[in-house]
Design a protein around this motif. Structure first.
Motif, PDB file in Angstrom:
ATOM      1  N   VAL A 116       0.993  -0.883  -0.061  1.00 40.51           N
ATOM      2  CA  VAL A 116      -0.006  -0.145  -0.119  1.00 40.51           C
ATOM      3  C   VAL A 116       0.871   1.054  -0.185  1.00 40.51           C
ATOM      4  O   VAL A 116       1.592   1.551   1.025  1.00 40.51           O
ATOM      5  CB  VAL A 116      -1.051  -0.167   1.229  1.00 40.51           C
ATOM      6  CG1 VAL A 116      -2.316   1.272   0.886  1.00 40.51           C
ATOM      7  CG2 VAL A 116      -2.435  -1.070   1.197  1.00 40.51           C
ATOM      8  N   PRO A 117       0.964   1.994  -1.001  1.00 40.07           N
ATOM      9  CA  PRO A 117       2.318   3.042  -1.707  1.00 40.07           C
ATOM     10  C   PRO A 117       0.948   4.377  -0.133  1.00 40.07           C
ATOM     11  O   PRO A 117      -0.208   4.503  -0.322  1.00 40.07           O
ATOM     12  CB  PRO A 117       1.747   3.391  -2.460  1.00 40.07           C
ATOM     13  CG  PRO A 117       1.212   2.325  -3.490  1.00 40.07           C
ATOM     14  CD  PRO A 117       0.601   1.641  -2.505  1.00 40.07           C
ATOM     15  N   GLY A 118       2.112   4.251   0.638  1.00 38.14           N
ATOM     16  CA  GLY A 118       2.092   5.291   1.501  1.00 38.14           C
ATOM     17  C   GLY A 118       1.607   5.180   2.699  1.00 38.14           C
ATOM     18  O   GLY A 118       1.740   6.141   4.134  1.00 38.14           O
ATOM     19  N   LEU A 119       1.884   4.067   2.621  1.00 41.87           N
ATOM     20  CA  LEU A 119       1.318   3.196   4.746  1.00 41.87           C
ATOM     21  C   LEU A 119       2.400   3.445   5.362  1.00 41.87           C
ATOM     22  O   LEU A 119       3.631   2.887   4.452  1.00 41.87           O
ATOM     23  CB  LEU A 119       0.636   1.330   3.896  1.00 41.87           C
ATOM     24  CG  LEU A 119       0.247   1.239   5.562  1.00 41.87           C
ATOM     25  CD1 LEU A 119      -0.962   0.292   5.483  1.00 41.87           C
ATOM     26  CD2 LEU A 119       1.300   0.879   6.523  1.00 41.87           C
ATOM     27  N   ASP A 120       2.387   4.219   5.910  1.00 44.43           N
ATOM     28  CA  ASP A 120       3.582   4.458   7.040  1.00 44.43           C
ATOM     29  C   ASP A 120       3.517   4.330   8.601  1.00 44.43           C
ATOM     30  O   ASP A 120       2.718   3.921   9.142  1.00 44.43           O
ATOM     31  CB  ASP A 120       3.711   6.184   7.639  1.00 44.43           C
ATOM     32  CG  ASP A 120       5.105   6.754   8.319  1.00 44.43           C
ATOM     33  OD1 ASP A 120       5.266   5.781   8.220  1.00 44.43           O
ATOM     34  OD2 ASP A 120       5.242   7.904   7.846  1.00 44.43           O
ATOM     35  N   ALA A 121       3.634   2.834   9.270  1.00 40.99           N
ATOM     36  CA  ALA A 121       3.587   1.741   9.534  1.00 40.99           C
ATOM     37  C   ALA A 121       4.466   2.549  10.745  1.00 40.99           C
ATOM     38  O   ALA A 121       5.753   2.952  10.666  1.00 40.99           O
ATOM     39  CB  ALA A 121       3.969   0.805   9.297  1.00 40.99           C
TER      40      ALA A 121
ATOM     41  N   ALA B 205      -0.619 -10.123  10.448  1.00 43.38           N
ATOM     42  CA  ALA B 205      -0.277  -9.136  11.364  1.00 43.38           C
ATOM     43  C   ALA B 205      -1.413  -7.737  11.675  1.00 43.38           C
ATOM     44  O   ALA B 205      -2.327  -7.614  10.691  1.00 43.38           O
ATOM     45  CB  ALA B 205       1.217  -8.507  11.444  1.00 43.38           C
ATOM     46  N   VAL B 206      -1.694  -6.988  12.204  1.00 39.57           N
ATOM     47  CA  VAL B 206      -1.856  -5.486  12.640  1.00 39.57           C
ATOM     48  C   VAL B 206      -1.131  -3.763  12.601  1.00 39.57           C
ATOM     49  O   VAL B 206      -0.381  -4.070  13.779  1.00 39.57           O
ATOM     50  CB  VAL B 206      -2.629  -5.572  14.057  1.00 39.57           C
ATOM     51  CG1 VAL B 206      -3.546  -4.618  13.676  1.00 39.57           C
ATOM     52  CG2 VAL B 206      -4.353  -6.703  13.410  1.00 39.57           C
ATOM     53  N   VAL B 207      -0.912  -3.265  11.500  1.00 34.29           N
ATOM     54  CA  VAL B 207      -0.115  -2.946  11.306  1.00 34.29           C
ATOM     55  C   VAL B 207      -0.802  -1.252  12.391  1.00 34.29           C
ATOM     56  O   VAL B 207      -1.857  -0.829  11.077  1.00 34.29           O
ATOM     57  CB  VAL B 207       0.558  -2.606   9.942  1.00 34.29           C
ATOM     58  CG1 VAL B 207       1.628  -1.373   9.716  1.00 34.29           C
ATOM     59  CG2 VAL B 207       1.494  -3.848  10.126  1.00 34.29           C
ATOM     60  N   THR B 208      -0.447  -0.736  13.052  1.00 37.76           N
ATOM     61  CA  THR B 208      -1.004   1.030  13.253  1.00 37.76           C
ATOM     62  C   THR B 208       0.495   1.855  12.547  1.00 37.76           C
ATOM     63  O   THR B 208       1.185   1.706  12.793  1.00 37.76           O
ATOM     64  CB  THR B 208      -0.536   0.778  14.743  1.00 37.76           C
ATOM     65  OG1 THR B 208      -1.766   0.392  15.426  1.00 37.76           O
ATOM     66  CG2 THR B 208      -1.292   2.485  15.039  1.00 37.76           C
ATOM     67  N   THR B 209      -0.315   3.115  11.808  1.00 37.76           N
ATOM     68  CA  THR B 209       0.095   3.629  11.071  1.00 37.76           C
ATOM     69  C   THR B 209       0.523   5.069  11.861  1.00 37.76           C
ATOM     70  O   THR B 209      -0.417   4.999  13.190  1.00 37.76           O
ATOM     71  CB  THR B 209      -0.631   4.018  10.105  1.00 37.76           C
ATOM     72  OG1 THR B 209      -1.903   5.078  10.209  1.00 37.76           O
ATOM     73  CG2 THR B 209      -1.155   2.635   8.807  1.00 37.76           C
ATOM     74  N   VAL B 210       0.696   5.535  11.361  1.00 34.75           N
ATOM     75  CA  VAL B 210       1.108   7.258  12.129  1.00 34.75           C
ATOM     76  C   VAL B 210      -0.414   7.846  12.359  1.00 34.75           C
ATOM     77  O   VAL B 210       0.098   9.116  13.340  1.00 34.75           O
ATOM     78  CB  VAL B 210       2.617   8.368  11.449  1.00 34.75           C
ATOM     79  CG1 VAL B 210       3.773   7.413  11.788  1.00 34.75           C
ATOM     80  CG2 VAL B 210       1.697   8.659  10.225  1.00 34.75           C
ATOM     81  N   ASP B 211      -0.988   7.575  11.640  1.00 33.79           N
ATOM     82  CA  ASP B 211      -1.942   8.383  12.066  1.00 33.79           C
ATOM     83  C   ASP B 211      -3.213   7.448  12.586  1.00 33.79           C
ATOM     84  O   ASP B 211      -4.519   8.075  12.407  1.00 33.79           O
ATOM     85  CB  ASP B 211      -2.728   8.406  10.567  1.00 33.79           C
ATOM     86  CG  ASP B 211      -2.394   9.534   9.707  1.00 33.79           C
ATOM     87  OD1 ASP B 211      -1.568  10.604  10.321  1.00 33.79           O
ATOM     88  OD2 ASP B 211      -1.781   9.074   8.272  1.00 33.79           O
ATOM     89  N   ALA B 212      -2.769   6.240  13.865  1.00 32.67           N
ATOM     90  CA  ALA B 212      -3.054   5.821  14.203  1.00 32.67           C
ATOM     91  C   ALA B 212      -4.318   4.909  13.195  1.00 32.67           C
ATOM     92  O   ALA B 212      -5.392   4.528  13.948  1.00 32.67           O
ATOM     93  CB  ALA B 212      -4.183   6.767  15.310  1.00 32.67           C
ATOM     94  N   GLU B 213      -3.623   4.193  12.504  1.00 30.68           N
ATOM     95  CA  GLU B 213      -5.349   3.695  11.421  1.00 30.68           C
ATOM     96  C   GLU B 213      -4.397   2.058  11.848  1.00 30.68           C
ATOM     97  O   GLU B 213      -3.161   2.057  11.725  1.00 30.68           O
ATOM     98  CB  GLU B 213      -5.771   3.853  10.237  1.00 30.68           C
ATOM     99  CG  GLU B 213      -5.942   5.136   9.535  1.00 30.68           C
ATOM    100  CD  GLU B 213      -5.890   6.218   8.564  1.00 30.68           C
ATOM    101  OE1 GLU B 213      -4.608   5.045   7.537  1.00 30.68           O
ATOM    102  OE2 GLU B 213      -7.092   6.435   7.410  1.00 30.68           O
ATOM    103  N   GLU B 214      -5.097   1.660  11.815  1.00 28.77           N
ATOM    104  CA  GLU B 214      -4.792  -0.120  11.837  1.00 28.77           C
ATOM    105  C   GLU B 214      -4.999  -0.742  10.442  1.00 28.77           C
ATOM    106  O   GLU B 214      -6.412  -0.457   9.948  1.00 28.77           O
ATOM    107  CB  GLU B 214      -5.358  -0.666  12.857  1.00 28.77           C
ATOM    108  CG  GLU B 214      -5.425  -0.380  14.301  1.00 28.77           C
ATOM    109  CD  GLU B 214      -5.781  -0.909  15.310  1.00 28.77           C
ATOM    110  OE1 GLU B 214      -5.431  -1.456  16.392  1.00 28.77           O
ATOM    111  OE2 GLU B 214      -7.540  -1.376  15.163  1.00 28.77           O
TER     112      GLU B 214
END
Length: 307
Positions: free
Chosen positions: A16-21, A36-45
């Protein structure tokens, strides 16, 4: 060797381009997948899932195609819940691909906490009915299995013969199952689209509504009792009427007077499949667990049988 959460996080950023883990943790889900569950800098999971076997990879490809079709039914309001929407994928060195989608909202279904009446129990009935009302072509077009009622009964008979061959199923229980499978009237049903592997973690709820369903890799055209079995077996008995009344009202042209009887039987037969899973894979703990549950079921059903 299982992929580490960090490796899965790297796959998610490639998919996913732009996904900042920012953080990642492993998730335990059924099937041959690393998740796995990845949380981004924007708190999206986001959830990332990578198959660990070629068979799981093939199933995942069919599921991806199915999810695309199901999402159209969600958008049209035919399905009253969300399904995973694949946002991207990343090729794996050994073949196949990992897929990524935003984590669905809601909390896992607490079956034991269901209450009778028009609340969540009824919504579960309506939810399953909506799935079973989908056209069979939705599943068949993805190359997923499709069975007639006779073919599906034959599959159950083969499973039972294999379970009997282990000599680990109590004799009285085995005879009762054999009698039920020989009762042709019990197996007169119209095959429908079924999820095929429902479990509380795959049915997410918010308040009294089902908000999302995941884990569609075992979808098929088969017996509607498959999806009802797990629910009727685990739900408080006083909730069964609410579930089934809502289910029947949502179905069109439903003529299956033995549906509940068959669903309860299918729930019992799941123990035989659990036993076979342990035997086939040489998992002694699974075999022991299955034997214990089979013994409990045998005792309970003998107590329920009139003298």
């Amino acid at each position: 060797m299982p992929r580490s959460p960090l490796a899965l996080a790297a796959l998610s950023t490639a998919a996913v381009p732009g996904l900042d883990a920012r953080t990642v943790h492993a998730e335990d889900v059924p099937g041959d997948y690393d998740v796995a569950v990845v949380t981004t800098v924007d708190a999206e999971e986001w959830m990332v899932r990578a198959p660990t076997t070629a068979l799981a990879g093939a199933a995942l490809e069919a599921e991806i195609e199915l999810l695309e079709s199901l999402h159209l039914y969600v958008q049209a309001g035919v399905l009253p819940f969300a399904v995973p929407q694949i946002a991207g994928s990343a090729l794996l060195p050994e073949g196949g691909r990992a897929v990524v989608h935003q984590r669905l909202t809601g909390v896992p279904l607490d079956i034991g906490g269901l209450r009778p009446g028009p609340g969540l129990a009824a919504d579960l009935g309506r939810t399953l009915a909506a799935v079973h009302e989908l056209p069979a072509a939705v599943v068949e077009a993805c190359g997923l299995p499709s069975y007639t009622a006779a073919e599906y009964r034959e599959r159950r008979l083969v499973e039972l013969d294999e379970a009997a061959a282990t000599r680990r199923v109590p004799a009285d229980l085995l005879r009762r199952w054999e009698h039920a499978l020989e009762d042709v009237s019990l197996w007169r049903f119209q095959p429908v689209v079924v999820h095929g592997d429902l479990a509380p973690d795959q049915v997410l709820v918010t308040g009294n509504r089902v908000t999302s369903i995941s884990g569609w890799s075992d979808a098929r055209v088969a017996d509607p009792a498959d999806d009802l079995a797990w629910l009727l077996a685990a739900a408080p008995p006083e909730c069964v009427d609410a579930i089934m009344e809502a289910y029947q009202l949502r179905r069109t042209e439903l003529t299956d007077p033995r549906l509940v009887d068959r669903a309860l039987l299918v729930g019992e037969l799941a123990l035989a499949r659990w036993l076979l899973h342990g035997v086939r894979r040489g998992l002694s703990d699974v075999v022991a667990d299955a034997e214990s549950m089979l013994a409990d079921l045998d005792e309970a059903t003998r107590e329920d049988t009139p003298a």
